[in-house]
Design a protein around this motif. Structure first.
Motif, PDB file in Angstrom:
ATOM      1  N   SER B 117       0.826  -1.214   0.000  1.00 43.35           N
ATOM      2  CA  SER B 117       0.000   0.000   0.000  1.00 43.35           C
ATOM      3  C   SER B 117       0.863   1.269   0.000  1.00 43.35           C
ATOM      4  CB  SER B 117      -0.953  -0.004   1.192  1.00 43.35           C
ATOM      5  OG  SER B 117      -0.212   0.017   2.390  1.00 43.35           O
ATOM      6  N   GLN B 118       2.108   1.121   0.436  1.00 41.79           N
ATOM      7  CA  GLN B 118       2.979   2.306   0.492  1.00 41.79           C
ATOM      8  C   GLN B 118       3.889   2.453  -0.727  1.00 41.79           C
ATOM      9  OE1 GLN B 118       5.001   1.665   4.200  1.00 41.79           O
ATOM     10  NE2 GLN B 118       3.149   1.985   5.413  1.00 41.79           N
ATOM     11  N   LEU B 119       3.974   1.404  -1.540  1.00 38.72           N
ATOM     12  CA  LEU B 119       4.919   1.458  -2.658  1.00 38.72           C
ATOM     13  C   LEU B 119       4.437   2.436  -3.729  1.00 38.72           C
ATOM     14  CD1 LEU B 119       7.585  -0.134  -3.437  1.00 38.72           C
ATOM     15  CD2 LEU B 119       6.142  -1.451  -4.987  1.00 38.72           C
ATOM     16  N   PRO B 120       5.270   3.417  -4.071  1.00 40.87           N
ATOM     17  CA  PRO B 120       4.862   4.335  -5.158  1.00 40.87           C
ATOM     18  C   PRO B 120       4.641   3.532  -6.447  1.00 40.87           C
ATOM     19  CG  PRO B 120       6.837   5.138  -4.022  1.00 40.87           C
ATOM     20  CD  PRO B 120       6.590   3.747  -3.533  1.00 40.87           C
ATOM     21  N   VAL B 121       3.598   3.889  -7.162  1.00 42.33           N
ATOM     22  CA  VAL B 121       3.170   3.104  -8.315  1.00 42.33           C
ATOM     23  C   VAL B 121       4.300   2.783  -9.281  1.00 42.33           C
ATOM     24  CG1 VAL B 121       1.708   3.123 -10.344  1.00 42.33           C
ATOM     25  CG2 VAL B 121       0.845   3.990  -8.193  1.00 42.33           C
ATOM     26  N   GLU B 122       5.116   3.771  -9.582  1.00 42.28           N
ATOM     27  CA  GLU B 122       6.148   3.564 -10.604  1.00 42.28           C
ATOM     28  C   GLU B 122       7.204   2.542 -10.150  1.00 42.28           C
ATOM     29  OE1 GLU B 122       5.355   6.326  -9.117  1.00 42.28           O
ATOM     30  OE2 GLU B 122       7.120   7.215  -8.137  1.00 42.28           O
ATOM     31  N   GLU B 123       7.282   2.354  -8.817  1.00 40.92           N
ATOM     32  CA  GLU B 123       8.244   1.378  -8.287  1.00 40.92           C
ATOM     33  C   GLU B 123       7.925  -0.059  -8.699  1.00 40.92           C
ATOM     34  OE1 GLU B 123      10.990   1.462  -5.857  1.00 40.92           O
ATOM     35  OE2 GLU B 123      11.140   3.462  -6.704  1.00 40.92           O
ATOM     36  N   TRP B 124       6.645  -0.313  -8.980  1.00 44.27           N
ATOM     37  CA  TRP B 124       6.258  -1.676  -9.380  1.00 44.27           C
ATOM     38  C   TRP B 124       6.974  -2.110 -10.648  1.00 44.27           C
ATOM     39  CZ3 TRP B 124       4.274  -5.105  -6.324  1.00 44.27           C
ATOM     40  CH2 TRP B 124       3.448  -4.697  -5.260  1.00 44.27           C
ATOM     41  N   LEU B 125       7.380  -1.139 -11.441  1.00 38.87           N
ATOM     42  CA  LEU B 125       8.048  -1.475 -12.702  1.00 38.87           C
ATOM     43  C   LEU B 125       9.571  -1.465 -12.585  1.00 38.87           C
ATOM     44  CD1 LEU B 125       5.732   0.386 -15.225  1.00 38.87           C
ATOM     45  CD2 LEU B 125       5.766  -2.035 -14.642  1.00 38.87           C
ATOM     46  N   THR B 126      10.063  -1.263 -11.369  1.00 37.97           N
ATOM     47  CA  THR B 126      11.520  -1.331 -11.186  1.00 37.97           C
ATOM     48  C   THR B 126      11.923  -2.773 -10.909  1.00 37.97           C
ATOM     49  OG1 THR B 126      11.364  -0.887  -8.808  1.00 37.97           O
ATOM     50  CG2 THR B 126      11.588   1.023 -10.273  1.00 37.97           C
ATOM     51  N   LYS B 127      13.196  -3.028 -11.026  1.00 37.28           N
ATOM     52  CA  LYS B 127      13.673  -4.421 -10.953  1.00 37.28           C
ATOM     53  C   LYS B 127      13.501  -5.019  -9.557  1.00 37.28           C
ATOM     54  CE  LYS B 127      18.626  -4.326  -9.860  1.00 37.28           C
ATOM     55  NZ  LYS B 127      18.524  -5.510  -8.986  1.00 37.28           N
ATOM     56  N   HIS B 128      13.265  -6.324  -9.541  1.00 36.53           N
ATOM     57  CA  HIS B 128      13.283  -7.005  -8.245  1.00 36.53           C
ATOM     58  C   HIS B 128      14.733  -7.348  -7.908  1.00 36.53           C
ATOM     59  CE1 HIS B 128      13.792 -10.894 -10.210  1.00 36.53           C
ATOM     60  NE2 HIS B 128      12.697 -10.714 -10.926  1.00 36.53           N
ATOM     61  N   GLU B 129      14.949  -7.888  -6.713  1.00 36.08           N
ATOM     62  CA  GLU B 129      16.322  -8.018  -6.207  1.00 36.08           C
ATOM     63  C   GLU B 129      17.078  -9.229  -6.766  1.00 36.08           C
ATOM     64  OE1 GLU B 129      17.736  -5.638  -4.289  1.00 36.08           O
ATOM     65  OE2 GLU B 129      15.852  -4.519  -4.495  1.00 36.08           O
ATOM     66  N   ALA B 130      16.388 -10.101  -7.481  1.00 34.66           N
ATOM     67  CA  ALA B 130      17.072 -11.295  -7.974  1.00 34.66           C
ATOM     68  C   ALA B 130      17.498 -11.163  -9.430  1.00 34.66           C
ATOM     69  CB  ALA B 130      16.183 -12.533  -7.786  1.00 34.66           C
TER      70      ALA B 130
END
Lengths: 169, 169
Positions: B117-130
């Motif tokens: 709920s706190q993640l800024p929307v555009e962050e969803w399209l950034t890379k995951h850690e793996a």
């Protein structure tokens, strides 16, 4: 040369990501269907539960119903609804053969894929056909994307059951 | 007053839609857990297959692993991995009790929901850690959203199995 990241607008990347999720579930089901015998599909996934053939028919019928729901056209196999959606397994119907059902399954998914790949990205956020314009104004998440996501989890749910006919997990 | 449609930017609507899909799967699993006895969870979903308690532990461990994968922090129950991810059911481990596992399950999901709920929307399209920055430049769909969608279908897959312990379908 620009990376895809720079050339694809944000929304297109959203769309690509969830269409890939759909495609992956269909692919996993297809891999299972290739791995097991048609006779295995006649078995129940667990004692007293749905048969594989019922689940294949059910998934085909539900995917087929996405065509009108997403405004892509008519169902291709409307007769499947009474066998595989309105009534549970073992209701006394003679089902189409596994071979026929596989043909319908592939046909419906091919049709859906064609439409998915051609749908302009912004259209995914427009209303699906089972919600009124009035309700949609209040509940904008009742969009085409939501249909795609819920049908993706639907595929996955029954894949988790079909796998019991002949696969690990 | 503007409708939500006008005030929410397009990407936010994408985000709302897929977070809702996640939440729905968690809710359905919770409803199942409330409906069946803890003793039912000790049974196998089908003869010779995974037990309910293994699947509950497995789902908890996989969800817990989303915390580091999405850059939200450390796993809360790292000890679950060896029981429920690295090894199959009936490997001779003494599992935590159903009561404990349910507590971990709820705790992990609550933590995830807070971050979602706190993640800024555009962050969803950034890379995951793996995924490395280099690979991500070539494969921008290996993003946080993709993790969320694949874990949503993962929940659904095993819900389709857990339901065999005491539910219709």
């Amino acid at each position: 040369m620009k990376s895809i990241n720079q050339t694809l607008p944000e929304s297109a990347l959203f769309a690509t990501t969830f269409i890939k999720a759909w495609t992956l579930q269909v692919k996993r089901i297809n891999e299972l269907l290739e791995r097991i015998d048609d006779n295995d599909l006649l078995k129940e996934i667990a004692p007293g539960r749905n048969s594989g053939v019922y689940l294949l028919g059910h998934l085909t019928a539900i995917n087929d119903a996405m065509l009108p729901l997403l405004g892509f056209g008519k169902k291709r196999y409307p007769e499947l609804e009474s066998f595989f959606i309105s009534t549970p397994d073992k209701s006394g119907f003679s089902y189409p053969s596994v071979e026929e059902l596989k043909e319908y399954w592939n046909d419906v998914n091919e049709k859906l894929n064609q439409h998915f790949s051609q749908l302009p990205v912004e259209e995914w956020l427009t209303k699906h056909e089972a919600v009124s314009a009035e309700d949609f104004a209040k509940e904008p998440h009742r969009n085409k994307l939501n249909v795609l996501i819920s049908r993706t989890t639907h595929l996955s749910y029954h894949l988790g059951q079909l796998i019991l006919l002949g696969g690990k997990d």
